[in-house]
Structures are given as C-alpha cells and as structure tokens.
Design a protein around this motif. Structure first.
Motif, PDB file in Angstrom:
ATOM      1  N   VAL A 187      26.866  40.658  54.665  1.00 37.26           N
ATOM      2  CA  VAL A 187      26.862  40.271  53.254  1.00 37.26           C
ATOM      3  C   VAL A 187      28.311  40.088  52.850  1.00 37.26           C
ATOM      4  CG1 VAL A 187      26.318  41.006  50.901  1.00 37.26           C
ATOM      5  CG2 VAL A 187      24.729  41.528  52.772  1.00 37.26           C
ATOM      6  N   ALA A 188      28.604  38.990  52.158  1.00 40.76           N
ATOM      7  CA  ALA A 188      29.978  38.720  51.745  1.00 40.76           C
ATOM      8  C   ALA A 188      30.068  38.627  50.232  1.00 40.76           C
ATOM      9  CB  ALA A 188      30.491  37.431  52.379  1.00 40.76           C
ATOM     10  N   ILE A 189      31.265  38.877  49.730  1.00 39.63           N
ATOM     11  CA  ILE A 189      31.566  38.670  48.324  1.00 39.63           C
ATOM     12  C   ILE A 189      32.738  37.702  48.212  1.00 39.63           C
ATOM     13  CG2 ILE A 189      30.682  40.884  47.507  1.00 39.63           C
ATOM     14  CD1 ILE A 189      33.518  41.995  47.635  1.00 39.63           C
ATOM     15  N   GLY A 190      32.825  37.017  47.058  1.00 35.98           N
ATOM     16  CA  GLY A 190      33.948  36.123  46.821  1.00 35.98           C
ATOM     17  C   GLY A 190      33.564  34.661  46.896  1.00 35.98           C
ATOM     18  N   HIS A 191      34.447  33.869  47.486  1.00 42.53           N
ATOM     19  CA  HIS A 191      34.311  32.408  47.509  1.00 42.53           C
ATOM     20  C   HIS A 191      33.101  31.981  48.346  1.00 42.53           C
ATOM     21  CE1 HIS A 191      36.023  28.379  46.981  1.00 42.53           C
ATOM     22  NE2 HIS A 191      35.614  28.125  48.214  1.00 42.53           N
ATOM     23  N   ASN A 192      32.321  31.027  47.823  1.00 41.51           N
ATOM     24  CA  ASN A 192      31.199  30.523  48.623  1.00 41.51           C
ATOM     25  C   ASN A 192      30.881  29.048  48.383  1.00 41.51           C
ATOM     26  OD1 ASN A 192      29.874  30.506  46.151  1.00 41.51           O
ATOM     27  ND2 ASN A 192      28.220  31.864  46.776  1.00 41.51           N
ATOM     28  N   LEU A 193      31.809  28.300  47.807  1.00 40.10           N
ATOM     29  CA  LEU A 193      31.563  26.876  47.608  1.00 40.10           C
ATOM     30  C   LEU A 193      31.298  26.174  48.936  1.00 40.10           C
ATOM     31  CD1 LEU A 193      34.270  25.899  44.942  1.00 40.10           C
ATOM     32  CD2 LEU A 193      31.898  26.605  44.579  1.00 40.10           C
ATOM     33  N   HIS A 194      31.997  26.601  49.991  1.00 39.87           N
ATOM     34  CA  HIS A 194      31.848  25.972  51.307  1.00 39.87           C
ATOM     35  C   HIS A 194      30.506  26.295  51.955  1.00 39.87           C
ATOM     36  CE1 HIS A 194      33.232  30.017  51.985  1.00 39.87           C
ATOM     37  NE2 HIS A 194      33.121  29.930  53.290  1.00 39.87           N
ATOM     38  N   LEU A 195      29.775  27.243  51.378  1.00 47.40           N
ATOM     39  CA  LEU A 195      28.473  27.639  51.917  1.00 47.40           C
ATOM     40  C   LEU A 195      27.312  27.088  51.085  1.00 47.40           C
ATOM     41  CD1 LEU A 195      29.327  31.398  52.596  1.00 47.40           C
ATOM     42  CD2 LEU A 195      29.441  29.495  54.215  1.00 47.40           C
ATOM     43  N   GLY A 196      27.640  26.278  50.105  1.00 44.99           N
ATOM     44  CA  GLY A 196      26.606  25.738  49.232  1.00 44.99           C
ATOM     45  C   GLY A 196      26.381  26.560  47.979  1.00 44.99           C
ATOM     46  N   GLY A 197      27.293  27.502  47.691  1.00 41.23           N
ATOM     47  CA  GLY A 197      27.181  28.325  46.503  1.00 41.23           C
ATOM     48  C   GLY A 197      27.947  27.744  45.332  1.00 41.23           C
ATOM     49  N   ALA A 198      28.118  28.562  44.286  1.00 32.38           N
ATOM     50  CA  ALA A 198      28.727  28.079  43.053  1.00 32.38           C
ATOM     51  C   ALA A 198      29.879  28.952  42.580  1.00 32.38           C
ATOM     52  CB  ALA A 198      27.662  27.996  41.951  1.00 32.38           C
ATOM     53  N   ASN A 199      30.373  29.855  43.445  1.00 33.87           N
ATOM     54  CA  ASN A 199      31.427  30.777  43.032  1.00 33.87           C
ATOM     55  C   ASN A 199      32.751  30.433  43.707  1.00 33.87           C
ATOM     56  OD1 ASN A 199      32.292  33.237  41.601  1.00 33.87           O
ATOM     57  ND2 ASN A 199      32.649  34.031  43.666  1.00 33.87           N
ATOM     58  N   GLU A 200      33.771  30.249  42.885  1.00 34.35           N
ATOM     59  CA  GLU A 200      35.102  29.960  43.414  1.00 34.35           C
ATOM     60  C   GLU A 200      35.968  31.197  43.279  1.00 34.35           C
ATOM     61  OE1 GLU A 200      38.595  26.536  43.100  1.00 34.35           O
ATOM     62  OE2 GLU A 200      36.905  26.527  41.702  1.00 34.35           O
ATOM     63  N   SER A 201      36.664  31.544  44.346  1.00 37.57           N
ATOM     64  CA  SER A 201      37.515  32.724  44.335  1.00 37.57           C
ATOM     65  C   SER A 201      38.600  32.568  45.389  1.00 37.57           C
ATOM     66  CB  SER A 201      36.697  33.995  44.604  1.00 37.57           C
ATOM     67  OG  SER A 201      37.523  35.151  44.610  1.00 37.57           O
ATOM     68  N   GLY A 202      39.634  33.378  45.266  1.00 36.31           N
ATOM     69  CA  GLY A 202      40.707  33.355  46.253  1.00 36.31           C
ATOM     70  C   GLY A 202      40.450  34.237  47.453  1.00 36.31           C
ATOM     71  N   ILE A 203      39.310  34.938  47.487  1.00 37.66           N
ATOM     72  CA  ILE A 203      38.990  35.810  48.618  1.00 37.66           C
ATOM     73  C   ILE A 203      37.553  35.577  49.080  1.00 37.66           C
ATOM     74  CG2 ILE A 203      40.605  37.595  47.891  1.00 37.66           C
ATOM     75  CD1 ILE A 203      38.174  39.223  46.919  1.00 37.66           C
ATOM     76  N   HIS A 204      37.298  35.965  50.316  1.00 40.06           N
ATOM     77  CA  HIS A 204      35.946  35.995  50.886  1.00 40.06           C
ATOM     78  C   HIS A 204      35.938  37.165  51.864  1.00 40.06           C
ATOM     79  CE1 HIS A 204      32.085  34.264  52.384  1.00 40.06           C
ATOM     80  NE2 HIS A 204      32.476  34.843  53.512  1.00 40.06           N
ATOM     81  N   ILE A 205      35.170  38.204  51.558  1.00 38.77           N
ATOM     82  CA  ILE A 205      35.168  39.425  52.368  1.00 38.77           C
ATOM     83  C   ILE A 205      33.764  39.677  52.892  1.00 38.77           C
ATOM     84  CG2 ILE A 205      35.723  41.880  52.451  1.00 38.77           C
ATOM     85  CD1 ILE A 205      37.411  41.480  49.930  1.00 38.77           C
ATOM     86  N   ASP A 206      33.642  39.808  54.214  1.00 37.59           N
ATOM     87  CA  ASP A 206      32.352  40.069  54.855  1.00 37.59           C
ATOM     88  C   ASP A 206      32.182  41.555  55.136  1.00 37.59           C
ATOM     89  OD1 ASP A 206      31.226  37.302  55.450  1.00 37.59           O
ATOM     90  OD2 ASP A 206      33.224  37.131  56.333  1.00 37.59           O
ATOM     91  N   PHE A 207      30.939  42.026  55.020  1.00 39.44           N
ATOM     92  CA  PHE A 207      30.584  43.400  55.357  1.00 39.44           C
ATOM     93  C   PHE A 207      29.406  43.358  56.329  1.00 39.44           C
ATOM     94  CE2 PHE A 207      32.210  43.366  50.992  1.00 39.44           C
ATOM     95  CZ  PHE A 207      33.305  44.206  51.136  1.00 39.44           C
ATOM     96  N   VAL A 208      29.603  43.936  57.512  1.00 36.49           N
ATOM     97  CA  VAL A 208      28.607  43.857  58.581  1.00 36.49           C
ATOM     98  C   VAL A 208      27.660  45.056  58.500  1.00 36.49           C
ATOM     99  CG1 VAL A 208      28.248  43.720  61.072  1.00 36.49           C
ATOM    100  CG2 VAL A 208      30.253  42.622  60.025  1.00 36.49           C
ATOM    101  N   VAL A 209      26.370  44.775  58.601  1.00 36.83           N
ATOM    102  CA  VAL A 209      25.345  45.817  58.596  1.00 36.83           C
ATOM    103  C   VAL A 209      24.742  45.880  60.003  1.00 36.83           C
ATOM    104  CG1 VAL A 209      23.206  46.657  57.547  1.00 36.83           C
ATOM    105  CG2 VAL A 209      24.849  45.335  56.175  1.00 36.83           C
TER     106      VAL A 209
END
Length: 341
Positions: A299-321
């Motif tokens: 699960v990631a938080i932050g930027h996701n325009l490149h994934l088809g989302g609508a949130n722009e941010s200067g970070i993208h942080i993934d958390f592995v489960v």
C-alpha cells in the motif's frame, strides 16, 4: 557470483530490455555499479547492438549544470533503449547547493526520456552504503538481485493478466493480516495496471514508459477518499491509521521520520494498492525490492497520477505487507500470502 551476475545481465538485455540488433543502448550507472554496467554492455554487443556507457561518480563533483548540454541531450534523445542503474553513490556528501543542482540535472535527463518516449529500464542497484543503512548485506543483495531478474517473465505476465481481470470492475478491497492490519478501500472505476518486467508494451506502443528491475506487480490506484482502517507493519516499526483516505495517525519506533514526510502536500493520501508477482524475490527489508515478491502486497501513499489516480504529491512511499489476506468484493484473492485464483 560473477557467473550469476553475467547471467542476470544477459536476462536484462535480452528478456527485459528486449535489445535488438543495430539498436543504440544507453547504459547509465554510478561509481558503485560500474562492473555490472560493463556486463550489460558486453551482453548488448553480443546481440549486435551498440552500447554507450555513461558513468557518474558523485564523489568527483564540485559543480554541475542544472540541465544536460545540447550534445548530451541529443545522445539521450537518439537512444533506442536506456538501461538506467541507480546512479547515486555518495550524493549525500555533496554541499547542499551542488546536491540540488545534481538532482535538477538528473530530473532533466528523466524528463527528456519521457518527452522522447525512450523505453527505459530503471535497475535498482543501490550503493553498498545505502543498503547497509537498511541492515542489508550488499553481497546478499547482489545474489538476491540476480535471482529476481532471472525469472520466467512470460509466466509473470500471465499471472498478472489474471489478477488484472479480478481487479477490473471490482468495487472494494479488504486487506488484513495476522499483525492487526485491517484496511478497506474502494477501487471502483479505477483500471489496474501490470508491470511484468519487460519493455514489450513500451516498444509496441512507443509511449512514455519506464519499467523497474527487479519487477513484477499488478497495481491499482484506490479512490483517494476511500481508505479506512489500520496498516500494521512490525518489520518497519510502523502503524498507520487511515480515515477518509488519509493517514490520520502514525505510531511505532520509526514514526518520527515518517511524520516529517507526511507534511509534504498530498503525502498523506492513499495512492496505490499493489500485488507482487515475482517468485525470485525474497524480502530483505528494502521496500522497492520487497514489494515485487510473490505472496506480498503493498500500500502506498502520496503521488499516484502515473498510476491512474488523482493525487499529486512530491512523495510516493510504499509499505509492504507480508503474508496478507485480501478479499475483493468479498471473494478471496489471497489468503495468508497464497493467491486464490
């Protein structure tokens, strides 16, 4: 080890980069992974391609332009394929002003590749110092890296297509695990994507494209206001609480550093749900590597325009489960790390 790395270089050139005869291959590397860059160049030559090797040693930098000069830009634009190894070795040791110019320079290189739609492999070979900071032995990482790129890419693609079919048209995902994770979010109206570890789709469509190596994931951007629940990550020393799509609290022994990053605009918003596909990846504690492992989700938080989302941010942080259970519209997709297809 040398034999394993040479085999890995061959697989990257032939099966991931899909380098063809008479093509120009630009190989970018740092001071710490020059030997592997040389192996890639040798394998490119064996296919009849023309490799250009561009080494960057940040320990020698005292000043730097913010953009590549025209001649260098022309080389970048004319490349048929770019294989870009992690180029920073000691960038944190540079003076702040120089470091900012170096970052600006490489951002400009990346922008050129996107503008010209040059198919690009981003090869995750971090410096030994960075790996050791995460408690990872560099030699062990090289062995696991070789395993992770020496996989059946066609098999990963077939599995990825099946997972995309399960997620396409789905409405709700529920993620749980034995550590107390229970996170619910919506993917309604969002199309899943596949990173199968090859430049096949990039080359067929000649579109803006880059693929990470090691690779292997299916991803989708959840609706940004839809996440509710808790993400418990004992291996990261973190617990995150989500409400209406945003992280509302962070706890755990490593919470302090994450809280600072969440101050970035848009940085606290759910960005991605991903499913690892790569059977050659054994989680080591490096998120960008571990997230590709078969039997994990992230699960990631932050930027996701490149994934088809609508949130722009200067970070993208993934958390592995690790060993998760996943329900899609109430039906099991994964149970304790085992896919149910």
């Amino acid at each position: 080890m040398n034999g394993e790395l040479r085999s890995a270089a061959r697989r990257i050139i032939q099966d991931s980069a899909l380098v063809g005869k008479n093509e120009t291959v630009l190989i970018i590397h740092g001071a710490h992974n020059g030997d592997f860059a040389s192996l890639l160049a040798e394998e490119a030559m064996r296919t009849g391609a023309f490799p250009l090797v561009w080494g960057f040693d940040d320990s020698l930098v005292s000043d730097f332009p913010e953009r590549p000069p025209d001649g260098l830009g022309a080389i970048i634009k004319r490349a048929d394929v770019v294989v870009w190894l992690s180029q920073y070795t000691a960038v944190d040791n540079l003076p702040g002003k120089v470091r900012r110019r170096v970052f600006s320079f490489w951002d400009a290189v990346y922008s050129l590749l996107q503008e010209e739609k040059v198919p690009t492999l981003l090869v995750n070979l971090p410096s030994p110092a960075w790996l050791e900071e995460d408690g990872i032995d560099p030699d062990e990482y090289l062995r696991e890296f070789a395993s992770a790129v020496s996989v059946d890419y066609a098999w990963m693609r077939r599995l990825g297509v099946k997972l995309m079919e399960r997620l396409s048209g789905a409405k709700e995902v529920l993620l749980t695990d034995g550590n107390g994770t229970r996170l619910r979010f919506s993917v309604e109206g969002r199309e899943p994507g596949l990173e199968d570890g090859t430049l096949r789709d990039c080359q067929l469509e000649r579109r803006e494209c880059e693929v990470e190596i090691p690779a292997g994931e299916v991803y989708v951007a959840p609706l940004e206001s839809s996440a509710f629940g808790r993400l418990v990550l004992p291996h990261d020393g973190l617990e995150l609480e989500f409400r209406a799509g945003r992280v509302v609290s962070v706890s755990g022994e490593r919470a302090g550093g994450l809280r600072d990053r969440l101050e970035t605009p848009g940085g606290d918003v759910i960005a991605e749900f991903g499913i690892g596909l790569n059977p050659g990846v054994r989680p080591l504690g490096l998120r960008i590597f571990d997230e590709k492992a078969l039997g994990t989700v992230h699960v990631a938080i932050g930027h996701n325009l490149h994934l088809g989302g609508a949130n722009e941010s200067g970070i993208h942080i993934d958390f592995v489960v690790l060993n998760p259970t996943v329900l899609v519209d109430g039906e099991p997709l994964m149970e304790e790390g085992t896919l149910r297809m």
